[in-house]
Design an enzyme around this catalytic site. Structure first.
Site, short mmCIF file in Angstrom:
data_model
loop_
_atom_site.label_atom_id
_atom_site.label_comp_id
_atom_site.label_asym_id
_atom_site.label_seq_id
_atom_site.Cartn_x
_atom_site.Cartn_y
_atom_site.Cartn_z
N ASN A 362 0.98 28.07 14.89
CA ASN A 362 1.34 29.21 15.75
C ASN A 362 0.17 30.13 16.10
O ASN A 362 0.14 30.71 17.17
CB ASN A 362 2.51 30.00 15.14
N GLU A 459 0.92 31.08 2.42
CA GLU A 459 1.53 31.97 3.41
C GLU A 459 2.65 31.19 4.06
O GLU A 459 2.40 30.32 4.89
CB GLU A 459 0.49 32.38 4.47
N CYS A 493 5.69 34.07 11.71
CA CYS A 493 6.30 33.98 10.38
C CYS A 493 6.94 35.29 9.94
O CYS A 493 7.96 35.29 9.27
CB CYS A 493 5.25 33.56 9.38
N GLU A 671 -3.70 37.36 2.05
CA GLU A 671 -4.82 37.23 2.96
C GLU A 671 -5.13 38.63 3.46
O GLU A 671 -4.30 39.54 3.38
CB GLU A 671 -4.46 36.30 4.12
P1 NDP Z 1 4.04 22.91 8.21
O1 NDP Z 1 4.37 23.33 6.83
O2 NDP Z 1 4.80 21.79 8.79
O3 NDP Z 1 2.49 22.50 8.30
C1 NDP Z 1 1.46 23.38 7.89
C2 NDP Z 1 0.20 22.58 7.67
O4 NDP Z 1 0.30 21.82 6.48
C3 NDP Z 1 -0.11 21.59 8.78
O5 NDP Z 1 -1.50 21.53 8.97
C4 NDP Z 1 0.43 20.30 8.20
O6 NDP Z 1 -0.16 19.18 8.79
C5 NDP Z 1 0.03 20.45 6.74
N1 NDP Z 1 0.83 19.68 5.79
C6 NDP Z 1 2.13 19.26 5.92
N2 NDP Z 1 2.53 18.64 4.79
C7 NDP Z 1 1.47 18.68 3.92
C8 NDP Z 1 1.26 18.22 2.57
N3 NDP Z 1 2.21 17.61 1.88
N4 NDP Z 1 0.05 18.43 2.01
C9 NDP Z 1 -0.93 19.09 2.68
N5 NDP Z 1 -0.79 19.52 3.94
C10 NDP Z 1 0.39 19.34 4.57
O7 NDP Z 1 4.13 24.26 9.06
P2 NDP Z 1 4.08 24.43 10.63
O8 NDP Z 1 2.74 23.98 11.12
O9 NDP Z 1 5.31 23.81 11.17
O10 NDP Z 1 4.15 26.02 10.78
C11 NDP Z 1 5.33 26.74 10.83
C12 NDP Z 1 5.63 27.38 9.48
O11 NDP Z 1 4.51 28.15 9.07
C13 NDP Z 1 6.80 28.33 9.52
O12 NDP Z 1 7.65 28.15 8.41
C14 NDP Z 1 6.15 29.68 9.43
O13 NDP Z 1 6.97 30.68 8.91
C15 NDP Z 1 4.96 29.41 8.60
N6 NDP Z 1 3.94 30.42 8.86
C16 NDP Z 1 3.67 31.34 7.87
C17 NDP Z 1 2.76 32.35 8.08
C18 NDP Z 1 2.43 33.33 7.00
O14 NDP Z 1 1.37 33.90 7.07
N7 NDP Z 1 3.27 33.56 6.02
C19 NDP Z 1 2.07 32.50 9.36
C20 NDP Z 1 2.40 31.46 10.31
C21 NDP Z 1 3.32 30.47 10.04
P3 NDP Z 1 0.49 18.57 10.15
O15 NDP Z 1 0.79 19.68 11.07
O16 NDP Z 1 -0.62 17.77 10.65
O17 NDP Z 1 1.72 17.86 9.70
#
Ligand code: NDP
Length: 697
Positions: A362, A459, A493, A671
């Site tokens: 995002n 996060e 998020c 962070e």
């Molecule tokens: P995901 O959890 O699907 O993916 C996050 C990252 O982790 C991606 O780069 C993904 O790779 C990678 N990943 C997935 N599975 C694994 C694993 N088992 N081991 C290591 N890396 C892994 O999140 P989204 O990208 O869909 O983002 C949306 C989510 O992020 C929402 O729940 C949102 O609330 C949260 N978010 C939280 C924030 C905060 O600061 N608290 C800020 C912004 C978002 P790939 O995409 O290549 O599968």
């Protein structure tokens, strides 16, 4: 009573051939469906159907042989109609998840919930076990559904899992339909049934995603030849479908090479005085600002977010972060501890070594900056994996760092999917992982990191409360709710998606809210006038629309939006109108689960203790906001709210100086702010003797 389809006796005294015959067969089949709906299977004799159609039984027999033949043809027609719908929807689906949805949507389409069709299906289902010709039709229908589902699922989960999940989804489709039919469609309608299936499938895929382990530890450590390696992936512009780039996924060899380079470079970087490290970070901040418009446009193309946001937030906030930690780099310090005249102690704040950052889609560039700036300021080297959906701007950050004079190997981007992420989280040389992502991913990362006792900063997601008291300045509260729900099309998020409004102000709040929501401009993200852009992917849009359907089915009142937007050039993108529900209850799915899209739920409350209890009744704890003019109440509320990041009379502003992060399932660690330095350093304690040792031996 369903309308009969009388055939004109004069026009069909005798059997005919060709197209006319096909028409007549079709007409007779329609009459048969009417008959089944009205008098059931047993009552639908050849004679009865002929009489309803106004033809002789002989004519019906001529076309279909006997009753079994007629009923088999009718059953086939029903099944073929669904197959045709599935085929049409599959053609339009662009992703494996979209193809699964196509099967669900076609099988649970509104026309399948129509009473006449539904009763006819039920009549057949009651007979299939006793009538082999009907069983044949049923078998084909079921096999087709399973193979469509399996084919799409195989692209998302391993083979065996795909098989069992396909069987589960097929059983759910049939089961949900059957329950609805047996309750005479009181229990659910087409929309509710589809929403249920959508949530079920998303839940199963998410579980599979977090549980799936496709690599052994040995693979992650050493790059064994048996590692399952993702090949490559493409990134698209979600507003148009245009392909923006293709990347090879980093496998064990690439990750190991990056780690080795980082390890070598980090030793020298850590020895560089903080003031010099800081100067490089600040230079990078300047370069980011100089390239603001170019990078903002790239971010807009990759994410679908409006250019009016990316130009003023995404790049700028990344640059602010680099500048802030650039300034702090020279201020890292330990403590002096007085231990009396015989000794003193001191602590050194040292870097962790090689660390990993894993980003969500995002805020791709901002997340890369939020993770790399404190890590680098503290003397670490970082390997960063952006989300596969948004791989572009992290590469630009790497370029900017190089231009700013960052030594080679200190910030490296590796591209890939979750498998590449796992290679990082399991790598024994990497000492910390900072993830921004979903709760389930956070759990998977923490589990993997535990094997090598890595530190983690997580996060994660949220379902945050935004509370508006009667005395609030109503326009500010509405503005806060808009910022907290529709910025970045709701893909934020910390969004305050549970908007609690005190009853006394509810009507005024609602009225102004709706006016402003209806004025929001959904459009081409590159158009500076656009306020709401595209969602990140078709899969995600389908998920968001599923939640909206669920909200309606569970009884929330739709005040605005509620649908995909496909006007003009938007037809190829994944746009959803800003959506507001009111009359929500705390137990509704839209109120409980993170949607991560432009969907606001408005809830009313009476008093402070009540709203506090309801606001905290969630597993998440990322953020919270309170709108009131009563300052003591504001601070009292904030102190009692279970959330890591809070706002009083504002929402979703995240200056780099303030630590950001969640409690409960929303995450661990912080962070931003000075607090982040704690999470990228470790303390070494040193005892210094000032006298001879007085040993008792
Ligand atoms: P995901 O959890 O699907 O993916 C996050 C990252 O982790 C991606 O780069 C993904 O790779 C990678 N990943 C997935 N599975 C694994 C694993 N088992 N081991 C290591 N890396 C892994 O999140 P989204 O990208 O869909 O983002 C949306 C989510 O992020 C929402 O729940 C949102 O609330 C949260 N978010 C939280 C924030 C905060 O600061 N608290 C800020 C912004 C978002 P790939 O995409 O290549 O599968």
């Amino acid at each position: 009573m369903p309308e009969a389809h009388p055939l004109n006796k004069q026009s069909m005294p005798a059997p005919v051939r060709g197209e006319d015959a096909d028409d007549r067969r079709r007409q007779l089949i329609e009459v048969t469906i009417d008959s089944l709906a009205e008098v059931g299977y047993v009552g639908s004799t050849l004679a009865h159907i002929a009489s309803r159609a106004g033809v002789s039984p002989g004519l019906v027999a001529h076309y279909f042989g006997d009753k079994d033949g007629l009923l088999k043809a009718t059953f086939r027609r029903l099944a073929l109609r669904i197959s045709e719908q599935v085929r049409r929807r599959l053609q339009n689906a662009r992703t494996p998840r979209g193809r699964i949805q196509a099967v669900i949507d076609a099988n649970l389409a509104p026309e399948e919930f129509d009473r006449r069709t539904g009763v006819a299906w039920l009549a057949f289902w009651g007979q299939v076990l006793h009538a082999p010709p009907l069983k044949q039709v049923q078998d084909v229908y079921q096999r087709r559904m399973l193979s469509n589902l399996r084919y799409s699922l195989r692209q998302l989960v391993p083979g065996d899992e795909a098989k069992s999940l396909a069987a589960m989804i097929a059983a759910m489709i049939d089961g949900v339909w059957l329950r609805a039919a047996l309750s005479e469609w009181r229990e659910s309608d087409s929309e509710a049934a589809r929403a249920l299936l959508t949530t079920f499938v998303d839940g199963r895929l998410q579980d599979a995603k977090s549980q799936r382990v496709t690599m052994t530890d040995a693979d992650a450590r050493g790059g064994s030849a048996t590692a399952v390696r993702d090949d490559s992936f493409r990134t698209i512009n979600p507003a148009t479908g245009e392909v923006l780039g293709e990347f090879a996924c980093a496998g064990p060899a690439e990750v190991n090479a990056a780690v080795a380079r980082a390890k070598e470079a980090q030793a020298k970087w850590a020895n560089m005085p903080g003031v010099e490290r800081g100067r490089i970070l600040r230079r990078a901040a300047d370069l980011l600002r100089q390239r603001n418009d170019e990078l903002a446009e790239l971010e807009t193309r990759d994410t679908g977010k409006p250019i009016q946001e990316t130009r003023v937030v995404d790049v700028v906030s990344g640059a602010d972060c680099l500048e802030y930690y650039g300034g702090l780099a020279a201020s890292l310090a330990g403590e002096h501890i007085d231990l009396g005249p015989s000794a003193f102690g001191y602590t050194r704040r040292e870097p962790l070594g090689v660390v990993a950052g894993i980003g969500a889609w995002n805020y791709p560039l901002q997340i890369a900056c939020w993770k790399s700036a404190p890590a680098l300021a503290c003397g670490n080297a970082m390997i960063f994996k952006p989300a596969e959906l948004t791989p572009l701007t992290a590469m630009k950050l790497q370029e900017v760092f190089a231009q700013a004079g960052l030594p080679d190997g200190i910030f490296q981007v590796v591209q890939g999917r979750a498998n590449t992420g796992r290679l990082l989280t399991r790598h024994p040389t990497i000492r910390k992982v900072s993830l921004t992502g979903e709760v389930s991913t956070g759990k998977a990362v923490m589990t993997d990191a535990a094997q090598t006792l890595k530190a983690v900063t997580l996060e994660l997601g949220g379902k945050s409360p935004l509370i508006v008291f009667d005395d609030a300045q109503v326009d500010n509260a509405v503005a806060g709710a808009l910022l907290g729900n529709f910025y970045s099309a709701g893909e934020v998020c910390s969004n305050g998606t549970r908007v609690f409004v005190q009853r006394g102000i509810a009507a005024a709040f609602r009225e102004r809210l709706i006016k402003r929501v209806q004025a929001l401009r959904v459009g081409d993200p590159l158009d500076p006038a656009t306020q709401v852009g595209a969602l990140i992917s078709e899969e995600h849009m389908t998920k968001v629309l599923g939640y909206i359907a669920r909200g309606r089915a569970e009884g929330a009142r739709l005040l605005a939006g509620g649908a995909r937007v496909t006007d003009g050039d938007l037809a190829n993108g994944f746009f959803v109108a800003p959506t507001v529900f009111d009359q929500c209850r705390d137990d509704m799915t839209v109120v409980r689960e993170e949607i991560f899209g432009p969907v606001m739920s408005v809830l009313e409350f009476d008093d402070e203790p009540e709203v506090l209890e309801r606001a905290n009744a969630t597993d998440f704890g990322l953020a919270a906001g309170v709108f009131t003019k009563d300052i003591t109440r504001a601070h009292r509320m904030i102190a009692a709210l279970q959330a890591g990041t809070c706002w009083i009379n504002h929402y979703n502003v995240t200056p780099v100086e303030l630590p950001f992060g969640g409690v409960k399932l929303s995450g661990l660690g912080r962070e931003n702010g000075r607090a982040a330095l704690e999470y990228y350093t470790q303390i070494k304690s040193v005892y210094v003797a000032m006298r001879n040792i007085d040993a008792p031996y």
